[in-house]
Scaffold this motif. Structure first.
Motif: not given
Length: 213
Positions: A117, A134, A138, A141
């Protein structure tokens, strides 16, 4: 009126002690964090902070509030998702939510299997279904970053850093910042005049990559 010199000296010492007291850093670790790492970080940070260390399952986390820096070590997918969605059903996610609501400084160091990340990577060899998964992580995040959580390797954390979370960084902004390092997202636009002003003041930029999949 006679002044009690002893009492006066005691008051002066207490006030001076408060003025020179180091800020408090709360270090929260997972069961996967090694003792050696905790000891190393405690030794490293104690120069600038009063360091207090808690396991992520420690019930005393409910009582913590008087800190200036909150650090989560070996952040797993569970806390990443819970934090982004505002869930508070674990001690760690509850502490995180409370810190976000009070605008406190928060730092995430991802666990080993999530450290991708933090980097820009070549996506050409990754299967499409993996990319999609993924991409979801993300998004979590990015959402936490918007809330004020900073991601990185904890060794680089210092009190002299400034986290800048706006889309445009200008020369005027640089003039207001008196730190040695500014943390910005890769999507932040830094003007040429801002770069020149930062160079003159000896300020370095540290970039957090928000990778797009």
């Amino acid at each position: 009126m006679k002044i009690d010199q002893q009492l006066l000296e005691q008051i002066i010492l207490e006030v001076a002690g408060r003025l020179t007291e180091k800020p408090k850093l709360l270090l929260v670790y997972e069961t996967t964090t090694t003792t050696e790492k905790i000891e190393y970080l405690t030794s490293k940070f104690k120069e600038h902070w009063r360091v207090e260390v808690f396991n992520a399952d420690d019930a005393r986390l409910k009582e913590q509030s008087d800190y200036q820096q909150l650090v989560f070590l070996d952040v797993n997918q569970d806390l990443l998702a819970r934090g982004a969605m505002g869930l508070t059903d674990t001690l760690s996610s509850s502490l995180l939510a409370k810190a976000l609501l009070h605008g406190q400084s928060i730092f995430f160091e991802p666990a080993k299997d999530l450290q991708w990340l933090l980097e820009k990577r070549d996506q050409s060899s990754i299967p499409e279904r993996v990319k999609r998964y993924q991409a979801q992580l993300l998004k979590y995040k990015k959402k936490l970053h918007e809330f004020g959580v900073w991601f990185g390797f904890v060794e680089y954390l210092r009190p002299s850093q400034h986290v800048y979370d706006r889309k445009l960084l200008t020369e005027r902004d640089i003039q207001k910042i008196n730190t040695s390092e500014i943390w910005v997202a890769s999507t932040t636009i830094i003007t040429n005049l801002a770069r020149d002003a930062a160079k003159e003041k000896g300020i370095q930029f540290r970039v957090d990559h928000e990778e797009q999949i």
